[in-house]
Scaffold this active site. Sequence first.
Site, PDB file in Angstrom:
ATOM      1  N   GLU A  42       0.951  -1.053  -0.067  1.00 27.52           N
ATOM      2  CA  GLU A  42      -0.016   0.030  -0.064  1.00 27.52           C
ATOM      3  C   GLU A  42       0.851   1.141   0.011  1.00 27.52           C
ATOM      4  O   GLU A  42       1.849   1.381   0.855  1.00 27.52           O
ATOM      5  CB  GLU A  42      -0.982  -0.038   1.344  1.00 27.52           C
ATOM      6  CG  GLU A  42      -1.983   1.404   1.034  1.00 27.52           C
ATOM      7  CD  GLU A  42      -3.098   1.216   2.240  1.00 27.52           C
ATOM      8  OE1 GLU A  42      -4.176   1.553   1.818  1.00 27.52           O
ATOM      9  OE2 GLU A  42      -2.702   0.894   3.384  1.00 27.52           O
ATOM     10  N   ILE A  43       0.593   2.118  -0.803  1.00 29.30           N
ATOM     11  CA  ILE A  43       1.149   3.297  -0.985  1.00 29.30           C
ATOM     12  C   ILE A  43       0.428   4.635  -0.136  1.00 29.30           C
ATOM     13  O   ILE A  43      -0.847   4.653  -0.449  1.00 29.30           O
ATOM     14  CB  ILE A  43       1.433   4.129  -2.310  1.00 29.30           C
ATOM     15  CG1 ILE A  43       2.209   2.794  -3.214  1.00 29.30           C
ATOM     16  CG2 ILE A  43       1.911   5.389  -2.477  1.00 29.30           C
ATOM     17  CD1 ILE A  43       1.965   3.266  -4.768  1.00 29.30           C
ATOM     18  N   GLY A  44       1.040   4.997   0.859  1.00 28.19           N
ATOM     19  CA  GLY A  44       0.134   5.932   1.750  1.00 28.19           C
ATOM     20  C   GLY A  44      -0.131   5.238   3.144  1.00 28.19           C
ATOM     21  O   GLY A  44      -0.598   4.155   3.159  1.00 28.19           O
ATOM     22  N   VAL A  45       0.358   5.798   4.158  1.00 34.04           N
ATOM     23  CA  VAL A  45       0.231   5.262   5.558  1.00 34.04           C
ATOM     24  C   VAL A  45      -0.656   6.125   6.340  1.00 34.04           C
ATOM     25  O   VAL A  45      -1.482   5.671   7.181  1.00 34.04           O
ATOM     26  CB  VAL A  45       1.638   5.179   6.290  1.00 34.04           C
ATOM     27  CG1 VAL A  45       1.378   4.387   7.815  1.00 34.04           C
ATOM     28  CG2 VAL A  45       2.445   3.662   5.395  1.00 34.04           C
ATOM     29  N   SER A  50      -4.643   1.980   8.379  1.00 36.82           N
ATOM     30  CA  SER A  50      -5.149   0.644   7.466  1.00 36.82           C
ATOM     31  C   SER A  50      -3.928  -0.364   7.466  1.00 36.82           C
ATOM     32  O   SER A  50      -4.048  -1.508   7.052  1.00 36.82           O
ATOM     33  CB  SER A  50      -4.724   1.346   6.194  1.00 36.82           C
ATOM     34  OG  SER A  50      -3.367   1.767   5.553  1.00 36.82           O
ATOM     35  N   ASP A  68       5.437   5.338   2.697  1.00 41.72           N
ATOM     36  CA  ASP A  68       5.062   6.768   2.762  1.00 41.72           C
ATOM     37  C   ASP A  68       6.131   7.694   2.780  1.00 41.72           C
ATOM     38  O   ASP A  68       7.385   7.347   3.135  1.00 41.72           O
ATOM     39  CB  ASP A  68       4.227   6.954   4.089  1.00 41.72           C
ATOM     40  CG  ASP A  68       3.413   8.235   4.083  1.00 41.72           C
ATOM     41  OD1 ASP A  68       2.043   8.019   4.295  1.00 41.72           O
ATOM     42  OD2 ASP A  68       3.647   9.294   4.406  1.00 41.72           O
ATOM     43  N   GLN A  88       6.639   8.007  -3.713  1.00 43.98           N
ATOM     44  CA  GLN A  88       6.052   7.224  -4.453  1.00 43.98           C
ATOM     45  C   GLN A  88       6.275   7.156  -6.335  1.00 43.98           C
ATOM     46  O   GLN A  88       5.994   6.376  -6.944  1.00 43.98           O
ATOM     47  CB  GLN A  88       4.536   7.112  -4.524  1.00 43.98           C
ATOM     48  CG  GLN A  88       3.696   8.365  -4.899  1.00 43.98           C
ATOM     49  CD  GLN A  88       2.213   8.206  -4.740  1.00 43.98           C
ATOM     50  OE1 GLN A  88       1.842   8.729  -3.831  1.00 43.98           O
ATOM     51  NE2 GLN A  88       1.660   7.716  -5.529  1.00 43.98           N
ATOM     52  N   HIS A 113      -2.401  11.155  -3.995  1.00 45.72           N
ATOM     53  CA  HIS A 113      -3.771  11.505  -4.993  1.00 45.72           C
ATOM     54  C   HIS A 113      -3.382  12.649  -6.104  1.00 45.72           C
ATOM     55  O   HIS A 113      -4.363  12.821  -6.537  1.00 45.72           O
ATOM     56  CB  HIS A 113      -5.072  11.748  -4.240  1.00 45.72           C
ATOM     57  CG  HIS A 113      -5.187  10.794  -2.815  1.00 45.72           C
ATOM     58  ND1 HIS A 113      -5.116   9.530  -3.040  1.00 45.72           N
ATOM     59  CD2 HIS A 113      -5.378  11.254  -1.481  1.00 45.72           C
ATOM     60  CE1 HIS A 113      -5.363   8.982  -1.778  1.00 45.72           C
ATOM     61  NE2 HIS A 113      -5.531   9.978  -0.872  1.00 45.72           N
ATOM     62  N   GLU A 138      -6.888   4.362  -5.450  1.00 48.64           N
ATOM     63  CA  GLU A 138      -8.117   4.872  -4.547  1.00 48.64           C
ATOM     64  C   GLU A 138      -8.260   6.343  -4.783  1.00 48.64           C
ATOM     65  O   GLU A 138      -7.413   6.984  -5.487  1.00 48.64           O
ATOM     66  CB  GLU A 138      -8.116   4.814  -3.152  1.00 48.64           C
ATOM     67  CG  GLU A 138      -8.061   3.318  -2.554  1.00 48.64           C
ATOM     68  CD  GLU A 138      -8.050   3.167  -1.009  1.00 48.64           C
ATOM     69  OE1 GLU A 138      -8.221   2.015  -0.690  1.00 48.64           O
ATOM     70  OE2 GLU A 138      -7.883   4.298  -0.373  1.00 48.64           O
TER      71      GLU A 138
END
Length: 242
Positions: A42-45, A50, A68, A88, A113, A138
Amino acid sequence: MSFFRKYFEGTDDRVLMKWAHYYDIYERELAQSRDRPVSFLEIGVFKGGSVPMWKAFLADGSRLTFIDIDPACANHAEPGTTIEIGNQADPDFIEKIARTYGPFDIIVDDGSHVNAHQIKSFELLWPHIADGGVYVVEDCHTSYWPGFGGGYRNEASFIEFAKRLIDRMHSWYTDQDEMFPFDPIAKELESVRFFDSITMIEKRIKTGPPTLYIIENGRIEETTRPLKIRGRRSAFAGKDGS
């Protein structure tokens, strides 16, 4: 939303923020990934909510990696998970992550995003998705926000990029070779699925082009000849008012 609704009741002070309908999508679309250990990225903590959620959702023995840009996010790691700090959209960092933890069965981009970052991350990580794996982006509604590099029908947005993936997936069937040549990514794209604010891109390695079955009297003829034809017309042309 049975798994997630029950999970929410036991959460701690690590904040988890996702749109409510995402959980229905994940419970339905990722159900098969719960039957066996997977490699997950997963990209983003952000606030770390999550990390335990995905650990609980995925099968025991899964390898969970998170990245992150904020060094403080490293504090959210827990047993069975790894958190790496980096950008990222940085090719060197992403190559290191892929080399160390890939290939991945599931990648979820819940990072900046920013549309340019979403596109760049996909381009860097798509080669490191395992056969049968899925790449999830997302919060694709930022494709409609100029402040994130998007805007309605902005060619630089991730949504428009993903729409072009649909064209590339169908390039086997081109009838306009100069303007729409075959794209090698068609050998890997199984599906591009759009949900409200989520895009899922599935990988499936194909050993050859699509095969047409001609079935008659219990016999099957397999052929790829239609892919070589140019100047096609409907068999009903002139008979249906067209």
